[in-house]
Structures are given as C-alpha cells and as structure tokens.
Design a protein around this motif. Structure first.
Motif, PDB file in Angstrom:
ATOM      1  N   ASN A   1       4.220  -4.590   4.666  1.00 50.63           N
ATOM      2  CA  ASN A   1       2.915  -4.759   4.015  1.00 50.63           C
ATOM      3  C   ASN A   1       2.041  -3.708   4.743  1.00 50.63           C
ATOM      4  O   ASN A   1       1.722  -3.759   5.928  1.00 50.63           O
ATOM      5  CB  ASN A   1       2.560  -6.195   4.206  1.00 50.63           C
ATOM      6  CG  ASN A   1       1.004  -6.325   3.686  1.00 50.63           C
ATOM      7  OD1 ASN A   1       0.856  -5.813   2.616  1.00 50.63           O
ATOM      8  ND2 ASN A   1       0.394  -7.269   4.129  1.00 50.63           N
TER       9      ASN A   1
ATOM     10  N   ARG B   1      -7.041   4.068  -2.999  1.00 50.14           N
ATOM     11  CA  ARG B   1      -6.409   2.986  -2.372  1.00 50.14           C
ATOM     12  C   ARG B   1      -5.185   2.507  -3.096  1.00 50.14           C
ATOM     13  O   ARG B   1      -5.184   2.420  -4.406  1.00 50.14           O
ATOM     14  CB  ARG B   1      -7.233   1.996  -1.777  1.00 50.14           C
ATOM     15  CG  ARG B   1      -6.692   1.083  -0.906  1.00 50.14           C
ATOM     16  CD  ARG B   1      -7.409  -0.089  -0.609  1.00 50.14           C
ATOM     17  NE  ARG B   1      -7.575  -1.292  -1.864  1.00 50.14           N
ATOM     18  CZ  ARG B   1      -7.883  -2.326  -1.748  1.00 50.14           C
ATOM     19  NH1 ARG B   1      -8.344  -2.678  -0.524  1.00 50.14           N
ATOM     20  NH2 ARG B   1      -7.817  -3.099  -2.552  1.00 50.14           N
ATOM     21  N   GLN B   2      -3.966   2.484  -2.172  1.00 49.01           N
ATOM     22  CA  GLN B   2      -2.848   1.940  -2.868  1.00 49.01           C
ATOM     23  C   GLN B   2      -2.203   0.652  -1.949  1.00 49.01           C
ATOM     24  O   GLN B   2      -1.991   1.047  -0.638  1.00 49.01           O
ATOM     25  CB  GLN B   2      -1.718   2.923  -3.052  1.00 49.01           C
ATOM     26  CG  GLN B   2      -0.449   2.603  -3.312  1.00 49.01           C
ATOM     27  CD  GLN B   2      -0.265   2.317  -5.160  1.00 49.01           C
ATOM     28  OE1 GLN B   2      -0.837   3.102  -5.795  1.00 49.01           O
ATOM     29  NE2 GLN B   2       0.451   1.190  -5.498  1.00 49.01           N
ATOM     30  N   GLU B   3      -1.784  -0.345  -2.639  1.00 52.04           N
ATOM     31  CA  GLU B   3      -1.183  -1.454  -1.788  1.00 52.04           C
ATOM     32  C   GLU B   3       0.164  -1.210  -2.039  1.00 52.04           C
ATOM     33  O   GLU B   3       0.718  -1.061  -3.115  1.00 52.04           O
ATOM     34  CB  GLU B   3      -1.572  -2.791  -2.572  1.00 52.04           C
ATOM     35  CG  GLU B   3      -3.106  -3.044  -2.391  1.00 52.04           C
ATOM     36  CD  GLU B   3      -3.627  -4.013  -3.254  1.00 52.04           C
ATOM     37  OE1 GLU B   3      -4.697  -3.900  -4.144  1.00 52.04           O
ATOM     38  OE2 GLU B   3      -3.342  -5.216  -3.017  1.00 52.04           O
TER      39      GLU B   3
ATOM     40  N   TYR C   1      -0.977  -0.501   3.565  1.00 54.01           N
ATOM     41  CA  TYR C   1      -1.971   0.330   2.584  1.00 54.01           C
ATOM     42  C   TYR C   1      -2.160   1.704   2.845  1.00 54.01           C
ATOM     43  O   TYR C   1      -2.134   2.128   4.074  1.00 54.01           O
ATOM     44  CB  TYR C   1      -3.466  -0.454   2.660  1.00 54.01           C
ATOM     45  CG  TYR C   1      -3.463  -2.053   2.474  1.00 54.01           C
ATOM     46  CD1 TYR C   1      -3.443  -2.988   3.256  1.00 54.01           C
ATOM     47  CD2 TYR C   1      -3.955  -2.307   1.000  1.00 54.01           C
ATOM     48  CE1 TYR C   1      -3.321  -4.247   2.857  1.00 54.01           C
ATOM     49  CE2 TYR C   1      -4.080  -3.765   0.808  1.00 54.01           C
ATOM     50  CZ  TYR C   1      -3.723  -4.581   1.793  1.00 54.01           C
ATOM     51  OH  TYR C   1      -3.475  -5.929   1.533  1.00 54.01           O
TER      52      TYR C   1
ATOM     53  N   TYR D   1       2.808  -3.209  -1.807  1.00 55.66           N
ATOM     54  CA  TYR D   1       3.250  -4.322  -2.675  1.00 55.66           C
ATOM     55  C   TYR D   1       3.346  -4.009  -4.099  1.00 55.66           C
ATOM     56  O   TYR D   1       3.801  -4.947  -4.907  1.00 55.66           O
ATOM     57  CB  TYR D   1       3.060  -5.759  -2.257  1.00 55.66           C
ATOM     58  CG  TYR D   1       1.650  -5.897  -1.996  1.00 55.66           C
ATOM     59  CD1 TYR D   1       0.891  -5.830  -1.169  1.00 55.66           C
ATOM     60  CD2 TYR D   1       1.212  -6.455  -3.409  1.00 55.66           C
ATOM     61  CE1 TYR D   1      -0.556  -6.526  -1.205  1.00 55.66           C
ATOM     62  CE2 TYR D   1      -0.131  -6.897  -3.463  1.00 55.66           C
ATOM     63  CZ  TYR D   1      -0.865  -6.921  -2.378  1.00 55.66           C
ATOM     64  OH  TYR D   1      -2.166  -7.232  -2.568  1.00 55.66           O
ATOM     65  N   LYS D   2       2.205  -3.334  -4.602  1.00 53.21           N
ATOM     66  CA  LYS D   2       2.183  -2.911  -6.029  1.00 53.21           C
ATOM     67  C   LYS D   2       2.956  -1.834  -6.148  1.00 53.21           C
ATOM     68  O   LYS D   2       2.801  -0.805  -5.599  1.00 53.21           O
ATOM     69  CB  LYS D   2       0.644  -2.930  -6.110  1.00 53.21           C
ATOM     70  CG  LYS D   2      -0.142  -4.183  -6.254  1.00 53.21           C
ATOM     71  CD  LYS D   2      -1.580  -3.891  -6.661  1.00 53.21           C
ATOM     72  CE  LYS D   2      -2.342  -5.337  -6.721  1.00 53.21           C
ATOM     73  NZ  LYS D   2      -3.830  -4.991  -7.112  1.00 53.21           N
TER      74      LYS D   2
ATOM     75  N   GLY E   1      -6.297  -3.812   4.161  1.00 51.47           N
ATOM     76  CA  GLY E   1      -6.861  -3.133   2.535  1.00 51.47           C
ATOM     77  C   GLY E   1      -8.032  -2.826   2.469  1.00 51.47           C
ATOM     78  O   GLY E   1      -8.488  -2.371   1.481  1.00 51.47           O
TER      79      GLY E   1
ATOM     80  N   GLY F   1      -0.644  -4.071   7.023  1.00 47.13           N
ATOM     81  CA  GLY F   1      -1.514  -4.907   6.319  1.00 47.13           C
ATOM     82  C   GLY F   1      -2.389  -5.819   7.083  1.00 47.13           C
ATOM     83  O   GLY F   1      -3.307  -6.522   6.412  1.00 47.13           O
TER      84      GLY F   1
END
Lengths: 114, 114
Positions: free
Chosen positions: B31, B50-52, B33, B54-55, A100, B97
C-alpha cells in the motif's frame, strides 16, 4: 489562510554559528516535516513531527534539532553550522500522518554556510 | 527502504507538444502512494498529480496524466499540449500507505520552448 510560512527566505552563516529556521502553518495540521534540497539529490527528509510534543528523525538528521511545542510551529535548529549544511530548506505540513494526503510546502529558505 | 529513480536529468519540448517524464521506484510495500511535484523557478513545490497504488486506473489532472505500471514499478508523467508555464523541475515522490514521509527522486528539469 497563509498556509505554510518560513522565515527567513535567505540566510548566510559562518561556520560554527547557530540559528533557527522558522516554520509555521495555520491549517491545524498534525503532521509537519523538514526537508533539505541539494543539487542532483532531490529533497531529503531531516526531521518530522506527528503532533505537538512528538518528533522523530528522518533520513539526514545529523546536525539538526527540532521541537514541536505547539501545533502551528516547527522550528529547525542548526547548533553549529557547517558548509555541508548549505542547502535550500523546505518545511511541509499535512492534515495528519497518512500516506496519501497532500503535503503543503513552504516557500523555502536558502542557507549558505561559509 | 524505498528508492525513487528519475533517469532523465533534463528534457526539452516544444510548446503544444507532448512530453513524458520517467520515474521508477522500488519498495516492498503493498500500500503506497506516488506523486509528481512541480518546482518552477520560484522554488515553490506544487503537487501536480497523485496515484494510489491500489487503484488500477491511471490518474489524470487536466493536461497531466500518469502511466502507472505497478508490476514494473514505473510511474511516468505525460504532459499534453505543453505550455511555457510548464517549464520547471519535476520530482517524482513516494510515500508508504501509513506514513507521510516523502521519498523523492533527483528530478527532471523540463524546458518548454517556442
């Protein structure tokens, strides 16, 4: 901080010549990598390093060598240039190996092999 | 292996209007990004957003926002109130991830017009 620097900005080589593209960062980043950018193909990973003395291959490693003797520097060597290596080369770094984290890119080197 | 697909090679938008750039990806990772990078004519790669994975909440950065649809493996970028300075190549990118290896799409060239 200068960030990620690359030299030279432009280079023309003849087929069969060798050269080294230089990359340096002053952010104490563990992770460094090299990408090449070709029209219509995005950026593709050539080699990467997770720390001094540790390197590994990416997606398109053939024709390129790397070494990482210091944290700051990660040179990319073309041993015998070929026209297929005409491309724009980017060096990138991030604090450590983790998905990330933002990667910081250098300004690129445009290489032409004739 | 991961793949990233950008199906719009070129787009155009008028100043002050809104535009959406599409990106789909394929991965077996849970997991990961996702990123959007901007490359203006200067060639410098600039992280936009940026995007995670798991969010669930979609990331936003000022005029830039994403529509992240995890089940559909879709990650589009919306640019609101487009400005002339937004003219650039936009790349969608993916990292697992636990790794920093970026996989890029082929890019969308965005032209903002008066």
């Amino acid at each position: 901080n200068a960030g990620v620097t690359q030299t030279p900005k432009f280079q023309v080589l003849k087929t069969g010549q060798s050269m080294t593209l230089q990359c340096a960062q002053d952010m104490n980043h563990e992770y460094m990598s090299w990408y090449r950018q070709d029209p219509g193909m995005g950026l593709r990973l050539i080699h990467y390093s997770v720390g001094a003395g540790i390197t590994d291959q990416g997606e398109v490693p053939n024709g390129y060598n790397v070494s990482r003797s210091t944290t700051e520097d990660f040179p990319l060597r073309l041993l015998s240039a070929a026209p297929s290596q005409t491309s724009v080369y980017f060096c990138a770094s991030s604090y450590r190996l983790a998905g990330g984290l933002e990667q910081y890119f250098g300004p690129g080197t445009r290489l032409t092999v004739t | 292996a991961q793949t990233v697909t950008q199906s719009q090679p070129e787009m155009s938008v008028q100043e002050a209007e809104t535009v959406t750039l599409s990106c789909t990806y394929d991965t077996s990772e849970n997991n990961y990004y996702l990123f959007w990078y901007k490359q203006p004519p200067s060639r410098q790669m600039i992280l936009v957003i940026r995007q995670e994975a798991y969010k669930q909440q979609n990331a936003t950065e000022n005029r830039f926002s994403v529509n992240f649809q995890k089940a559909a493996k879709s990650f589009s970028l919306k640019i609101s109130d487009s400005q002339l300075g937004d003219t650039a190549m936009y790349f969608c990118a993916f990292t697992p991830g636990t790794a920093s290896k970026l996989t890029f799409g082929t890019g969308t060239r965005l032209q903002v017009t008066l």
